[in-house]
Design an enzyme around this catalytic site. Structure first.
Site, mmCIF file in Angstrom:
data_model
loop_
_atom_site.group_PDB
_atom_site.id
_atom_site.type_symbol
_atom_site.label_atom_id
_atom_site.label_comp_id
_atom_site.label_asym_id
_atom_site.label_seq_id
_atom_site.Cartn_x
_atom_site.Cartn_y
_atom_site.Cartn_z
ATOM 1 N N HIS A 167 -8.033 43.038 -60.449
ATOM 2 C CA HIS A 167 -7.430 43.995 -59.660
ATOM 3 C C HIS A 167 -6.324 43.591 -58.649
ATOM 4 O O HIS A 167 -6.333 43.754 -57.470
ATOM 5 C CB HIS A 167 -8.613 44.578 -58.551
ATOM 6 C CG HIS A 167 -8.355 46.003 -58.050
ATOM 7 N ND1 HIS A 167 -9.550 46.816 -57.833
ATOM 8 C CD2 HIS A 167 -7.201 46.833 -57.788
ATOM 9 C CE1 HIS A 167 -9.005 47.966 -57.350
ATOM 10 N NE2 HIS A 167 -7.771 47.729 -57.685
ATOM 11 N N SER B 264 -8.460 49.201 -50.240
ATOM 12 C CA SER B 264 -9.390 49.827 -51.203
ATOM 13 C C SER B 264 -10.874 49.067 -50.908
ATOM 14 O O SER B 264 -11.887 49.758 -51.502
ATOM 15 C CB SER B 264 -9.114 49.814 -52.639
ATOM 16 O OG SER B 264 -8.795 48.772 -53.100
ATOM 17 N N THR C 125 -5.440 57.249 -63.196
ATOM 18 C CA THR C 125 -6.030 58.258 -62.513
ATOM 19 C C THR C 125 -6.653 57.892 -61.161
ATOM 20 O O THR C 125 -7.179 56.720 -61.219
ATOM 21 C CB THR C 125 -6.967 59.080 -63.305
ATOM 22 O OG1 THR C 125 -8.297 58.306 -63.458
ATOM 23 C CG2 THR C 125 -6.622 59.370 -64.841
ATOM 24 N N ARG D 183 -8.973 52.747 -61.661
ATOM 25 C CA ARG D 183 -10.166 52.370 -60.911
ATOM 26 C C ARG D 183 -11.216 52.013 -61.895
ATOM 27 O O ARG D 183 -10.978 52.544 -63.223
ATOM 28 C CB ARG D 183 -10.663 53.560 -60.101
ATOM 29 C CG ARG D 183 -9.741 53.758 -59.013
ATOM 30 C CD ARG D 183 -10.000 52.562 -57.756
ATOM 31 N NE ARG D 183 -9.296 52.840 -56.412
ATOM 32 C CZ ARG D 183 -8.134 52.426 -56.352
ATOM 33 N NH1 ARG D 183 -7.460 51.462 -57.111
ATOM 34 N NH2 ARG D 183 -7.861 52.532 -54.971
ATOM 35 N N GLY E 23 -1.219 45.964 -58.606
ATOM 36 C CA GLY E 23 -0.399 46.651 -57.915
ATOM 37 C C GLY E 23 0.008 45.602 -56.529
ATOM 38 O O GLY E 23 0.388 45.812 -55.666
ATOM 39 N N GLN F 155 2.097 58.854 -59.112
ATOM 40 C CA GLN F 155 2.937 57.787 -58.482
ATOM 41 C C GLN F 155 3.224 56.708 -59.590
ATOM 42 O O GLN F 155 4.456 56.423 -59.842
ATOM 43 C CB GLN F 155 2.532 57.619 -57.304
ATOM 44 C CG GLN F 155 2.461 58.394 -56.133
ATOM 45 C CD GLN F 155 3.575 58.654 -55.342
ATOM 46 O OE1 GLN F 155 4.778 58.019 -55.760
ATOM 47 N NE2 GLN F 155 3.801 59.686 -54.581
ATOM 48 N N VAL F 156 2.107 56.089 -60.298
ATOM 49 C CA VAL F 156 2.402 55.207 -61.065
ATOM 50 C C VAL F 156 2.345 55.937 -62.676
ATOM 51 O O VAL F 156 3.354 55.257 -63.208
ATOM 52 C CB VAL F 156 0.885 54.328 -61.091
ATOM 53 C CG1 VAL F 156 0.791 53.295 -62.233
ATOM 54 C CG2 VAL F 156 0.518 53.811 -59.615
ATOM 55 N N ASP G 75 -2.598 65.156 -67.933
ATOM 56 C CA ASP G 75 -2.570 65.127 -66.280
ATOM 57 C C ASP G 75 -3.335 66.742 -66.150
ATOM 58 O O ASP G 75 -2.319 67.714 -65.727
ATOM 59 C CB ASP G 75 -1.259 64.952 -65.385
ATOM 60 C CG ASP G 75 -1.812 64.685 -64.124
ATOM 61 O OD1 ASP G 75 -2.452 65.445 -63.662
ATOM 62 O OD2 ASP G 75 -1.206 63.691 -63.535
ATOM 63 N N GLU H 193 -17.017 45.973 -58.859
ATOM 64 C CA GLU H 193 -16.018 45.079 -58.053
ATOM 65 C C GLU H 193 -16.815 44.664 -56.637
ATOM 66 O O GLU H 193 -17.319 45.443 -55.781
ATOM 67 C CB GLU H 193 -14.671 45.494 -57.921
ATOM 68 C CG GLU H 193 -13.826 45.306 -59.056
ATOM 69 C CD GLU H 193 -12.680 45.952 -59.070
ATOM 70 O OE1 GLU H 193 -12.195 45.962 -57.747
ATOM 71 O OE2 GLU H 193 -11.884 46.421 -59.866
#
Length: 380
Positions: free
Chosen positions: A253, A45, A174, A207, A256, A126-127, A146, A236
């Site tokens: 960050h 990312s 999101t 994010r 995950g 997914q998360v 959502d 970042e």
């Protein structure tokens, strides 16, 4: 075949060496010169892959070993006929573990009963979807926002305003988008941040720019009743140090960054590249993952669910270590802080997931079995 890849992608050689030469670079150093002769580009990312980056290059396939795609110019790929792939869900369990570990830490600090709080999950992909499953398995009150899923499915989704009004804990999951009806850039701006309930907790592991960091600093500075946990930051690898000082937990960050999730992302891109090249995917992740150091846990089936959650979560992850390392990195000048942010991610120690645990329940399992399954662990 020439492959240009982020040097921090795990198992690069194991999955991709047989395709051709691999040229490794720091993700933020991948530029037009680096891809000028590349056929395949593998990123994370931290690398924005734009039309300008790829212009004039022979790149035919771009793979990001991450769950998100906001750093990819998908429209540009389509126009140029470039195939791309991401790794949806690869690190979802790791992020859920991070959020649960943060909740347990906050409860310990604040001395509150987690079961008495109302939870708001913003983004149920997914998360977020997995997090909702765990919270519901615990029997806790959960509201879910959502808008895209509500439009597509209907169901019991609520508005963001209702989340802000009713929820004691808000967890953001999101993607980042600046355009469209469901844009998420500064989704929580100053106006919305000031609507947070008394004593609310805000967790952002999505994010950085989903939350206006400057506004969050101002609101936290004014309201000592609020608590924030941030794993992601606007700008970042530069971090708003004043904001970090006001957060109860801050990390670079890495929500995950479980070993399982990172290697799963590499495996998913390997499979996508094999499909693109018309080759069989013969390398299996299970053959490459090391055995977990905590493989099996036994619990009394009548155990309190929060106690059981604490045992399982703390067995694999405690965010306080990452918070301490992160705060030590925020010294020195701006350049030093940026380097330290990336160094913490590059040298992140191996961390496993609850999903890798085998759990034996002694006695009648009842509701605890549902929790174990929601966490992704295996009942034995």
């Amino acid at each position: 075949m020439r492959i240009v890849a982020d040097e921090n992608i795990p198992l690069l050689d194991a999955f991709f060496a047989h395709f051709g030469e691999i040229h490794r670079l720091p993700g933020r150093a991948i530029d037009r010169a680096a891809v000028a002769n590349a056929d395949i580009l593998l990123v994370r990312s931290v690398t924005p892959v734009t039309r300008e980056l790829l212009e004039g290059s022979p790149v035919r396939f771009v793979g990001t070993c991450t769950i998100g795609t906001d750093h990819l110019d998908l429209d540009g790929f389509q126009q140029a006929g470039i195939q791309w792939a991401s790794a949806p869900g690869c690190n979802a369990r790791g992020v859920v573990d991070y959020v649960l570990g943060s909740l347990l830490t906050l409860a310990e600090i604040e001395g509150v009963d987690l079961a008495q709080r109302t939870y708001g999950v913003v983004g149920a992909g997914q998360v977020g979807g997995r997090l909702v499953d765990v919270l519901k398995a615990l029997g806790w009150n959960v509201l879910v926002c959502d808008p895209p899923r509500k439009s597509a499915e209907g169901g019991d989704f609520v508005s963001l305003d209702e989340i802000l009004q009713r929820c004691d804990v808000i967890s953001l999951h999101t993607p980042l988008s600046k355009a469209g009806a469901s844009a998420t850039w500064h989704l929580l701006d100053e106006t919305r941040l000031r609507q947070l309930r008394q004593g609310a907790w805000l967790i952002n592991a999505s994010r950085g720019a989903v939350v206006d960091n400057t506004a969050l600093h101002d609101v936290l500075h004014e309201r000592e009743d609020l608590q924030a946990v941030l794993d992601v930051w606007e700008g970042e690898p530069q971090v708003n140090v004043a904001l970090a000082d006001l957060c109860v937990l801050g990390t670079p960050h890495i929500a995950g960054y479980s070993l399982d999730g990172r290697q799963r992302g590499t495996a998913q891109i390997y499979q996508a590249l094999c499909a693109f090249l018309g080759q069989p995917a013969v390398i299996k992740l299970d053959d490459l993952l090391p055995k977990p150091w905590l493989a099996q846990v036994s619990l009394d089936a009548s155990s309190d669910p929060v106690w059981a959650l604490n045992m399982l979560c703390r067995g694999v992850y405690d965010p306080r270590r990452d918070d301490a390392d992160f705060r030590r990195s925020l010294t020195g000048d701006t350049a030093s802080q940026r380097l330290a942010f990336d160094a913490l991610r590059k040298h992140y120690p191996p961390r496993r997931e609850i999903e890798g645990l085998k759990v034996r329940l002694e006695g009648e399992s009842g509701g605890l079995a549902q929790l174990v399954r929601a966490l992704g662990a295996v009942l034995v």
